[in-house]
Design a protein around this motif. Structure first.
Motif, PDB file in Angstrom:
ATOM      1  N   ASP A   1     -10.579  -4.403  32.794  1.00 32.33           N
ATOM      2  CA  ASP A   1     -11.034  -5.767  33.045  1.00 32.33           C
ATOM      3  C   ASP A   1      -9.828  -6.683  33.202  1.00 32.33           C
ATOM      4  O   ASP A   1      -8.683  -6.213  33.255  1.00 32.33           O
ATOM      5  CB  ASP A   1     -11.961  -6.238  31.913  1.00 32.33           C
ATOM      6  CG  ASP A   1     -11.319  -6.090  30.533  1.00 32.33           C
ATOM      7  OD1 ASP A   1     -10.088  -6.104  30.449  1.00 32.33           O
ATOM      8  OD2 ASP A   1     -12.065  -5.976  29.539  1.00 32.33           O
ATOM      9  N   SER A   2     -10.098  -7.993  33.254  1.00 29.49           N
ATOM     10  CA  SER A   2      -8.994  -8.920  33.520  1.00 29.49           C
ATOM     11  C   SER A   2      -7.966  -8.909  32.379  1.00 29.49           C
ATOM     12  O   SER A   2      -6.813  -9.292  32.584  1.00 29.49           O
ATOM     13  CB  SER A   2      -9.537 -10.327  33.731  1.00 29.49           C
ATOM     14  OG  SER A   2     -10.401 -10.670  32.673  1.00 29.49           O
ATOM     15  N   LEU A   3      -8.382  -8.483  31.187  1.00 32.76           N
ATOM     16  CA  LEU A   3      -7.437  -8.441  30.068  1.00 32.76           C
ATOM     17  C   LEU A   3      -6.509  -7.231  30.186  1.00 32.76           C
ATOM     18  O   LEU A   3      -5.288  -7.358  30.143  1.00 32.76           O
ATOM     19  CB  LEU A   3      -8.189  -8.392  28.723  1.00 32.76           C
ATOM     20  CG  LEU A   3      -9.231  -9.474  28.467  1.00 32.76           C
ATOM     21  CD1 LEU A   3      -9.827  -9.324  27.090  1.00 32.76           C
ATOM     22  CD2 LEU A   3      -8.625 -10.868  28.601  1.00 32.76           C
ATOM     23  N   THR A   4      -7.141  -6.047  30.355  1.00 30.24           N
ATOM     24  CA  THR A   4      -6.312  -4.836  30.426  1.00 30.24           C
ATOM     25  C   THR A   4      -5.535  -4.775  31.746  1.00 30.24           C
ATOM     26  O   THR A   4      -4.484  -4.138  31.815  1.00 30.24           O
ATOM     27  CB  THR A   4      -7.187  -3.571  30.284  1.00 30.24           C
ATOM     28  OG1 THR A   4      -8.307  -3.707  31.142  1.00 30.24           O
ATOM     29  CG2 THR A   4      -7.659  -3.393  28.851  1.00 30.24           C
TER      30      THR A   4
ATOM     31  N   MET B   1      -3.755  -7.035  33.213  1.00 39.23           N
ATOM     32  CA  MET B   1      -2.404  -7.589  33.122  1.00 39.23           C
ATOM     33  C   MET B   1      -1.498  -6.683  32.282  1.00 39.23           C
ATOM     34  O   MET B   1      -0.291  -6.614  32.532  1.00 39.23           O
ATOM     35  CB  MET B   1      -2.469  -9.007  32.533  1.00 39.23           C
ATOM     36  CG  MET B   1      -1.380  -9.918  33.027  1.00 39.23           C
ATOM     37  SD  MET B   1      -1.194  -9.944  34.824  1.00 39.23           S
ATOM     38  CE  MET B   1      -2.550 -10.992  35.297  1.00 39.23           C
ATOM     39  N   LEU B   2      -2.079  -5.971  31.310  1.00 39.90           N
ATOM     40  CA  LEU B   2      -1.283  -4.996  30.539  1.00 39.90           C
ATOM     41  C   LEU B   2      -0.827  -3.856  31.458  1.00 39.90           C
ATOM     42  O   LEU B   2       0.311  -3.383  31.372  1.00 39.90           O
ATOM     43  CB  LEU B   2      -2.105  -4.427  29.376  1.00 39.90           C
ATOM     44  CG  LEU B   2      -2.491  -5.406  28.260  1.00 39.90           C
ATOM     45  CD1 LEU B   2      -3.384  -4.723  27.227  1.00 39.90           C
ATOM     46  CD2 LEU B   2      -1.256  -5.986  27.576  1.00 39.90           C
TER      47      LEU B   2
END
Lengths: 478, 79
Positions: free
Chosen positions: B38-41, B43-44
């Motif tokens: 998702d948008s969180l992972t 960027m990781l």
């Protein structure tokens, strides 16, 4: 003119007939004229702002495309964003800012040169401003070419089904649809009616009925006990869902009838098992807008801080989301709470998934149900800040819920009975759509008789127990 | 670096960040196809890819990555 007004029931059929009767090449003109008429009907003066935002966006997006120099492109994008944010800041935040300074200085016996100001918020400004900003950034990012016809840009920003409360659409979905020469699509046309019918059900039967109870309780927090406040706090998320969700469905349905496809705004949010999943199902158009134009640039800028950078980007994004809803500290607190919930979700994500995979919990109904209850509770707790005026009021509500039990306020018994009946119907439909998408079909049933019975029942329910003297849609104030 | 080699390195990164030990990457794979991407992972993943390949993305690059195939092409253009 709002969707639940008598005027709209006259305006829309006339428009739909005129639209399909207009030669294909000029249909966008019919829509543009209708959209401006629709907006002027609400408040003629504010149409100047709308036209100003359109003109600025048109000029600067053309300028962005006219140069190959990156620095200039960036400059034009920033100028336009500032230009179109100025009216939003002025009308939405200036009076709160000014009046806040006045009351702060007054407590210190000082005078502020400006008088107390109360400005009327141009309805829809938060929505069309975001659409115009999104378009500008898309042109800058070369996701879409700038539109050469100012009429199409004007139609995109003023498109009447969306202008008052969204869904906050994107130029790359809407502009091609306004420009293509579409033929009449019967399926989409019928789908539009179904959405409108269910949207009216959500708004008139569920949202406005819950509003009677919730407003009675939250309108007089000091007089009500914790039990009644708990009941109102549990009902309020359903009210907002049925209100904005209902509005969105009517907007999408109206657009569908004139052959335009619009993005989904809610996807059965109360079946989300985590808060991050919830925000992928709730007010999707706003959250995806914030994800693309605020969260992604921020988290990209902070990426070297890894998970801490993501947490920071999340916090800022949701504080902006809170402030977008209104210029009040309660909305900032609301945003901070969402940011904290999502950060905890992000920080524990990996371990949670490993744990769930190890014990195969994701397939277990009881585990998913607990997840749904926790997610709903967290959201309901935060929504108290969305409902009250001052932070102290919200804290008072929590305190009373925890300490002041007592008999539940019933008011008019029929109110609670109709609320429960409406909610059961709404959640039953969401439940079957979520878990049995191809079973228990009513509106989509293969048998015409069942379809007709389903439509008729909903119409009868709306006419019998719908609240027709209810207020505006909640999101008109944002 | 060969395309297959890039895919292998990317697979290891994806498996680590998304906590999916058996994930297999293909050019057409998108975030919608993978739970937890998702948008969180995302960027990781981006940050890990930058470190692993010693490259720097621009924000505009991110917007143009529609699937894993686009991602690989962008990485190749930066190497």
């Amino acid at each position: 003119m709002i969707f639940t007004s008598f005027n709209f029931l006259i305006f829309f059929p006339i428009l739909a007939i005129s639209y399909w009767a207009t030669p294909i090449k000029y249909r966008w003109v019919t829509l543009l004229v209708a959209s401006y008429f629709f907006y002027i009907n609400i408040n003629p003066v504010f149409v100047l702002l709308l036209a100003g935002v359109t003109l600025s966006t048109f000029i600067f997006t053309r300028l962005i495309d006219s140069t190959k120099i990156e620095l200039k492109k960036k400059k034009y994008m920033i100028i336009n964003i500032i230009m179109i944010l100025l009216p939003l800041f002025f009308f939405k935040y200036f009076s709160s800012f000014n009046n806040g300074i006045i009351s702060f200085l007054e407590t210190n016996n000082l005078r502020w040169p400006l008088p107390e100001i109360h400005l009327l918020l141009p309805v829809g400004i938060s929505f069309y401003t975001f659409m115009a900003i999104g378009y500008t950034i898309d042109v800058y990012n070369e996701e879409i070419e700038s539109e050469k016809n100012i009429g199409i840009v004007a139609l995109f920003i003023s498109f009447f089904p969306l202008i008052l409360s969204g869904p906050i659409e994107r130029a790359n979905n809407m502009l091609p649809q306004f420009k293509t020469h579409k033929t009449f699509n019967y399926q989409l046309f019928i789908q539009g009616f179904k959405f409108i019918l269910w949207g009216y059900f959500m708004k008139l039967v569920v949202a406005d009925r819950i509003a009677i109870y919730v407003d009675a309780i939250f309108g007089n927090v000091s007089k009500h006990n914790g039990t009644s406040l708990l009941m109102a706090s549990v009902l309020y998320p359903f009210q907002v869902y049925a209100d904005l969700g209902g509005y969105s469905l009517i907007a999408i349905g109206v657009a569908n009838i004139i052959g335009i496809k619009v993005m989904q705004n809610f996807k059965r949010p109360f079946f989300a098992t985590s808060i991050s999943e919830f925000w992928r199902r709730w007010h999707i158009s706003l959250i995806s807008w914030l994800t693309d134009y605020v969260y992604t640039p921020l988290s990209f800028a902070f990426r070297k801080y890894r998970i801490s950078g993501i947490v920071l980007a999340l916090m800022i994004t949701f504080i902006i989301s809170g402030i977008w809803h209104g210029a009040a500290l309660t909305f900032v607190a609301w945003g901070i709470m969402q940011g904290i919930f999502l950060s905890i979700d992000a920080l524990t994500n990996k371990k949670r998934i490993a744990f769930e995979t190890k014990f195969q919990l994701n397939k277990k109904i009881w585990y998913r149900f607990i997840g749904m209850c926790i997610t709903f509770s967290l959201f309901a707790v935060s929504q108290v800040f969305g409902k009250v005026t001052f932070i102290n009021d919200a804290l008072n509500v929590y305190l009373k819920i925890l300490t002041d039990s007592g008999p539940l306020f019933i008011g008019t018994p029929s109110t609670l009975i109709f609320i429960i009946a409406g909610l059961i119907l709404l959640l039953l439909k969401d439940f079957t759509d979520e878990f049995f998408p191809s079973k228990f079909l009513l509106f989509e049933n293969n048998f015409k008789l069942i379809r007709v019975l389903a439509y008729s029942s909903i119409i009868i329910i709306i006419l019998l127990i719908g609240v027709f003297d209810g207020g505006q849609f909640i999101y008109f104030q944002f | 670096m060969e395309r297959t080699e890039i895919t292998n390195v990317l697979t290891a990164i994806f498996r680590k960040i998304l906590a999916k030990d058996t994930l297999i990457l293909s050019d057409n794979l998108t975030a919608n196809d993978v739970e937890n991407w998702d948008s969180l992972t995302h960027m990781l993943l981006i940050s890990e890819i930058e470190t692993e390949f010693s490259i720097k993305f621009k924000l505009k690059d991110l917007n143009k990555m529609r699937n894993v195939g686009d991602m690989i092409e962008t990485i190749i253009s930066k190497l």
